[in-house]
Each structure stands twice: as C-alpha cells, then as structure tokens.
Design a protein around this motif. Structure first.
Motif: not given
Length: 176
Positions: A1-7, A26-29, A52-60
């Motif tokens: 199982m791969a990591y996708h994102h942390l929010a 890190f590019e905002l996409v 490769d669009d497989s790993c992100f960090i996200a912020f609310w």
C-alpha cells in the motif's frame, strides 16, 4: 500500500504556501473548496511532492467553523506533547542532499536541528504552523538483532536507552 497524501490544517495558508512551494519546492497542483461537516467551509490545497502525481502533502485553510478561535495548528501543542514528537519526514538519498536541504533551510532564515541516530541521519525545522518537518537519510542496515530489540521493547516498562546519537547539532539561520 502506497502513501498518497498527508493533510493538515494551516494556521496561515499564504505563509504555508511560501514554505512548502517556495522553500521545500513542492508544487501546488490542486485545490478543493468544500463545506466542512462540523460547520464552515475550507480550501484543501494539494502540493505535489514527486513529479509522478503519486505523493502529496495537503493543507486545509478553514473558514467560519464553530470554535475557530480555539484551533491549535501545531500538532504537538494540540496533543499536549513535547515539541517534535509528532513530525513528518521526507526521504533523501545521500549525505549531500541532506546537506543541501540544511543549507537551503538556513538560507531561508530557519533554525535546523541535526541528529545522527546511528542508523539514519536527520535534519529538522518547523513549518509556519509550528509543525516539525524532517529530512531523513537511512544510513545503516536493519539486522535481526535490531528486530529482536524492537520486539523486546514492546513489553519493557523500565527505561532501557538506545546508544547515544553519533552527532547532535543545532544550526542557526544564515545572517541576512
């Protein structure tokens, strides 16, 4: 199982953007704007960590939520834990890359904590919300003895410390 994102929730989204895109690279996409189930609404910003669009960090960025004036954005303060207990680490592949990140952080006006854990080398700083961010290089191999020690520690109730770090150093920001 791969990591996708942390929010995570951001205290100041513009400062968070400057840190994660401007310093970390890190590019905002993508942004998703939606109601928050408990009330109010939020903007959920996604930053690409790898190309490769497989790993992100996200912020609310949260708005109009009940009790918003009491939000605590630093994960450790919110949990009443010692600083740097909760943190997130990004991998590097060489000592040179670790040094490049330390120098980049210092040049950006950030203090950097460095530690050689004897099996990995790490540098740490904090983001605009006060969360600890780490770059880590695995520098050793795991042995059966390491596994046996880890399994034994699951049942230990007394302090039984690991060997001390090979190196601990605090780096100050570069003068402006």
């Amino acid at each position: 199982m791969a990591y996708h994102h942390l929010a995570l929730a951001a205290k100041d989204m513009k400062a968070t953007h400057d840190f994660y895109e401007g310093i970390m690279g890190f590019e905002l996409v993508k942004v998703e704007v939606a109601p928050v189930p408990s009330g109010g609404w939020g903007k959920h910003f996604f930053y690409r960590i790898r190309g490769d669009d497989s790993c992100f960090i996200a912020f609310w960025e949260l708005h109009d939520g009940p009790g918003a004036e009491d939000y605590i954005f630093d994960l450790n303060k919110a949990a009443k834990l010692p600083p740097m207990t909760n943190h997130y680490a990004f991998g590097v592949s060489s000592d040179e890359e670790l040094t490049e990140w330390r120098e980049k952080w210092q040049a950006a006006g950030l203090s950097v904590f460095e530690i050689d854990h004897n099996w990995c080398k790490s540098i740490y700083t904090t983001d605009p919300s006060g969360n600890a961010v780490e770059f880590c290089l695995t520098s050793g191999e795991f042995t059966e003895a390491d596994r046996e020690r880890a399994l034994a520690a699951l049942d230990e109730t007394e302090f039984n410390p690991s060997p001390p770090p090979a190196k601990v150093k605090m780096w100050q920001p570069e003068p402006a």
